[in-house]
Design an enzyme around this catalytic site. Sequence first.
Site, PDB file in Angstrom:
ATOM      1  CG  ASP A 173      -1.940   1.088   1.249  1.00  0.00           C
ATOM      2  OD1 ASP A 173      -2.808   1.184   0.370  1.00  0.00           O
ATOM      3  OD2 ASP A 173      -1.826   1.893   2.194  1.00  0.00           O
ATOM      4  CE1 TYR A 285      -2.613   7.703   1.240  1.00  0.00           C
ATOM      5  CE2 TYR A 285      -2.305   7.764   3.624  1.00  0.00           C
ATOM      6  CZ  TYR A 285      -2.448   7.050   2.452  1.00  0.00           C
ATOM      7  OH  TYR A 285      -2.425   5.683   2.486  1.00  0.00           O
ATOM      8  CG  HIS A 340      -5.757  -2.798  -0.007  1.00  0.00           C
ATOM      9  ND1 HIS A 340      -5.105  -2.212  -1.072  1.00  0.00           N
ATOM     10  CD2 HIS A 340      -5.277  -2.184   1.113  1.00  0.00           C
ATOM     11  CE1 HIS A 340      -4.280  -1.285  -0.619  1.00  0.00           C
ATOM     12  NE2 HIS A 340      -4.366  -1.238   0.695  1.00  0.00           N
TER      13      HIS A 340
END
Length: 367
Positions: A173, A285, A340
């Site tokens: 990820d 982020y 995921h």
Amino acid sequence: MARPGAACPPPARRVMVAARALLFWALVYSYCGVCACIAGLRLLWSIGRRPGDTFRWVVRENPPACLNDPSLGTHCYVRIKDSGLRFHYVAAGERGKPLMLLLHGFPEFWYSWRHQLREFKSEYRVVALDLRGYGETDAPSHKENYKLDCLITDIKDILESLGYNKCVLVGHDWGGMIAWLVAICYPEMVTKLIVVNFPHPSVFTEYILRHPSQLIKSGYYFFFQMPWFPEFMFTLNDFKVLKSLFTSQATGIGRKGCRLTAEDIEAYLYVFSQPGALTGPINHYRNIFSCLPLQHHEVIMPTLLLWGERDAFMEVEMAEITRIYVKNHFRLTILSEASHWLQQDQPDIVNKLIWTFLKEETIRKRE
């Protein structure tokens, strides 16, 4: 930045570049607003249904026993000289063996690699790191301290502080994003690259702008640009969002996967329920749109990309496109029944695929 002696771009080109930049940032902030509105509506819905539970937030005082399981390795700390930050990691396997460095994603921490810590310690010094801002690693307060350049340099400095000049680098990820960038910027430090459920960063930035479906799946990237509100939303209903990410039918580990136990969930809640524990991870982020796209793209070491086809956040088409950026042996394996959270979802299969890749490259070198 133009090269010395290079001709300046013509006015029409400058206007086009400026227009594209304006459209890009208009997209970023518009979608950020849309995501914020959706989150606000969910908040109002929750308050209307269960007002007493909506703002319940329990700070876990004591870690569950699984976080101190000796079979996973030893808890260690290292302070980086340049940044002054102290990093926490769990290490398994004898010192002096080749280093395997594991970089987790969001919202995870070192514990997401528990199955790999046990598996690879027989032949490697396996180090599962808490990234900057996560868990017991220091968390600078300003979002500028989480730029990609800082995160890449962290890995370089940690590698040197551990007494190594190269490693097998593994990332999942967001940790996969960092692993790709380290491999691009410091290729001499990465002997083999293994990435789980994250495409080459250039593939990601180009694909997301051309495919609205991926733009929607990556909505949290835009939502996270807002101050404080994303952290607040995570705490609602005693971290219901965090729990559902790993357990819900839409985003969690599927029925054929290795589902998280109640104690595993408590491990995550213990780490992220601490005051301020979500700000550092989300700050990762908050700089991404000013750092991408990349100027340099190529990866020159042998690379393994593993992908769970049921990934709710990343479209599988990006995995195959990644091949064009790897100028060496590239192996892609897509697992049809996996989510995921691949290294937790299908640990036995993932470990077997990694062993095969590592041994395969050893045989290739001998030949």
